[in-house]
Design a protein around this motif. Structure first.
Motif, PDB file in Angstrom:
ATOM      1  N   HIS A   1      -2.108  -3.929  -3.065  1.00 28.87           N
ATOM      2  CA  HIS A   1      -2.568  -2.904  -3.999  1.00 28.87           C
ATOM      3  C   HIS A   1      -2.455  -3.292  -5.513  1.00 28.87           C
ATOM      4  O   HIS A   1      -1.086  -3.784  -5.736  1.00 28.87           O
TER       5      HIS A   1
ATOM      6  N   GLU B   1      -5.835   0.411  -5.496  1.00 34.86           N
ATOM      7  CA  GLU B   1      -5.573   0.243  -4.141  1.00 34.86           C
ATOM      8  C   GLU B   1      -5.846  -1.272  -3.707  1.00 34.86           C
ATOM      9  O   GLU B   1      -5.381  -2.168  -4.355  1.00 34.86           O
TER      10      GLU B   1
ATOM     11  N   ALA C   1       1.021  -1.125   0.015  1.00 32.45           N
ATOM     12  CA  ALA C   1      -0.045  -0.072   0.115  1.00 32.45           C
ATOM     13  C   ALA C   1       0.859   1.362  -0.071  1.00 32.45           C
ATOM     14  O   ALA C   1       0.692   2.183  -0.650  1.00 32.45           O
TER      15      ALA C   1
END
Length: 423
Positions: free
Chosen positions: A381, A359, A294
Motif C-alpha cells: 500500500h 491502497e 495492507a
C-alpha cells in the motif's frame, strides 16, 4: 490501476462503489474482462504451441543422433508451421495485453467506505476544525498587496522572466520560504521520515507508475525532445524509487520525506480566487511518502493526519480538515483528507495539504510488492501527504500575522528565519 482478478471477483460491488465518484464503470469492466479472457486464451494456445515445439525439437535431436535423417527432416518441417502459429499467438497476446492495460488505465481507484458520495468540493465533509481566526486591524490586506508593500514577492518580475504563475521571492520573503522548507523537513525527519533528494524530471514510466499518466498528462510540463516530464509533486519520483521492486516484509514500513519544486500547468485556472500565491505554475512543497503493508495503511493514514495537525498547531494557523467526497477524490486515491488554513484577509479557506491512501492502486502500476513471512508476494500500500505545500501556508502567515507595524513571524520559525518581523 485495479487488478483484473479483483474486478472479476467484485465486479458488482466495484460498480456500486465507483458511483460515489459519479463514474459508471460497467462498460469498461466488461471490456477489461473480455480482453483478459482473450489474453488467457492466447496465452494457453501459445503455451501449447511452445510445448509442442519443444517436444519436436527434442525428437529431431534424437532422430539425427540415431542416423534417421529423413525422419528428422520430416519432423523438422512440422516446426515451421508451429513457428508461424507461435508468432501469430504472440502478436495476439501482446495486442490483448495492451488493450487490457489501456482499459485499466481509464478506471479510477475504488473509494473507501468512508468516502462520502458527492459531486464536487461543495460536498466534502468537514471532520475537524481548530484554531481561532485572528481579528485583523481595519485596512488589512491580502498577501499579494503585502508582498508588494514589503517587497518580498515579485509577481511581475516572475512574469517577465517566465510568465504568470512563476513568482520571484526576494529578501525576507526568500528567507521565510527557505525557513519553511527547513522547518517542514526537520519536523518530518524528527517523526522518523528519511530525507531524500530526487530528480525534478521523470520519465514516462514513472508518470504511469504513480498515475499522473495518462490521467493528468495535460496538466504536466513536458520536455518533449527527451520525453521527460517536470514533476507535479515529489510523490512521483519518491514513490518510483521502488518501482519494480520486491521488498522483504521486514523492510516495511518505508518512510521518506523530500523537498522539491513542483510544476503544474493549471490549464483553465482563472479568476480572483487564483490571485497571488493561491495558484501557481511553480511552487515549493515538502512531501511525506510511505510504503506499508495492507493491514497497517489506514492506521498510518491517521498518523499522517495527526502529524500535519501538529505542524499547523506550531504555526498557530486556524485550520480545518475535509474528507473528500467521491466527486472531488483524486483518480488514484482511495481516501483523501484535505487540510485548509483560513485566510482572514481573503475571508476564505486555502488548501495547503492532501493526505491520501492509494491502497494497492499505485503499487499494481509500479509492480511494487513485498514478500511476507509465509513466502507469498503481496502488493504494497502506498500513501503520501503534503507536509506542507508552501504557497498558501505562506499566504496564510502573511495575511493572518499582519499588524499595522509589519508582519510577525510565527515563533517556531524565528530560529530558522533569523528575524521576527517583516517591516
Amino acid at each position: 490501476m485495479l487488478q483484473v482478478n479483483n474486478i472479476r471477483a467484485h465486479k458488482d460491488a466495484y460498480i456500486t462503489a465507483l458511483k460515489k465518484r459519479n463514474f459508471d464503470a460497467t462498460s469498461l469492466f466488461e471490456d477489461a474482462l473480455k480482453y483478459d479472457d482473450m489474453r488467457k486464451a492466447s496465452q494457453t494456445d501459445l503455451d501449447a504451441v511452445l510445448a509442442e515445439s519443444n517436444r519436436l525439437s527434442k525428437e529431431i535431436g534424437i532422430l539425427f543422433k540415431s542416423g534417421e535423417h529423413q525422419k528428422a527432416n520430416a519432423v523438422k518441417a512440422q516446426t515451421a508451421d508451429l513457428k508461424e502459429n507461435s508468432k501469430r499467438l504472440q502478436d495476439e497476446l501482446r495486442d490483448a495485453e495492451e488493450k487490457l492495460q489501456n482499459v485499466l488505465f481509464e478506471i479510477p481507484n475504488i473509494p473507501n467506505d468512508l468516502v462520502p458520495a458527492g459531486v464536487d468540493e461543495a460536498d466534502n465533509e468537514e471532520v475537524f476544525n481548530e484554531g481561532d481566526v485572528p481579528v485583523l486591524a481595519e485596512g488589512s490586506q491580502p498577501h499579494w498587496e503585502l508582498a508588494k508593500k514589503y517587497d518580498i514577492i515579485d509577481f511581475e518580475l516572475g512574469n517577465k522572466i517566465t510568465g504568470a504563475g512563476f513568482p520571484v521571492y526576494k529578501g525576507k520573503g526568500a528567507r521565510l520560504q527557505r525557513a519553511l522548507i527547513s522547518y517542514f523537513l526537520d519536523k518530518n525527519t524528527a517523526a522518523g521520515y528519511n530525507e531524500v533528494q530526487v530528480p525534478h524530471l521523470v520519465n514516462e514510466a514513472s508518470g504511469f507508475g504513480t498515475g499522473q499518466l495518462p490521467d493528468k498528462e495535460g496538466q504536466m510540463y513536458e520536455a518533449t525532445v527527451d520525453k521527460l516530464f517536470l514533476i507535479p509533486t515529489a510523490e512521483v519520483p519518491i514513490t518510483n524509487l521502488y518501482r519494480g521492486d520486491l521488498l522483504d516484509e521486514k523492510d516495511l514500513p518505508i518512510t521518506h520525506t523530500g523537498y522539491t519544486p513542483c510544476f503544474r500547468r493549471e490549464a483553465g485556472s482563472y479568476g480572483a480566487h487564483v490571485r497571488g500565491l493561491n495558484r501557481l505554475h511553480q511552487f515549493d512543497k515538502v512531501e511525506i511518502v510511505r510504503i506499508e503493508k495492507a493491514e497497517d495503511s489506514y492506521a498510518v493514514l491517521d498518523q499522517m493526519v495527526e502529524h500535519v495537525k501538529d505542524i499547523l498547531r506550531e504555526l498557530k494557523l486556524p485550520f480545518r480538515i475535509l474528507r473528500l467526497c467521491g466527486g472531488d477524490l483524486g483518480f488514484t486515491s482511495a481516501l483523501t483528507y484535505d487540510f485548509e488554513v483560513f485566510s482572514t484577509a481573503q475571508d476564505r479557506w486555502l488548501e495547503i495539504s492532501s493526505v491520501s491512501n492509494f491502497e494497492t492502486f499505485q503499487a499494481n502500476r509500479l509492480k511494487l510488492r513485498y514478500k511476507s513471512a509465509d513466502g507469498s508476494k503481496q502488493l504494497a500500500h502506498t500513501l503520501n501527504g503534503s507536509a506542507l505545500a508552501l504557497p498558501r501556508v505562506l499566504a496564510g502567515i502573511l495575511e493572518n500575522y499582519q499588524t499595522p507595524d509589519g508582519i510577525k513571524i510565527p515563533e517556531v520559525l524565528v530560529p530558522y528565519c533569523g528575524f521576527d518581523v517583516i517591516n
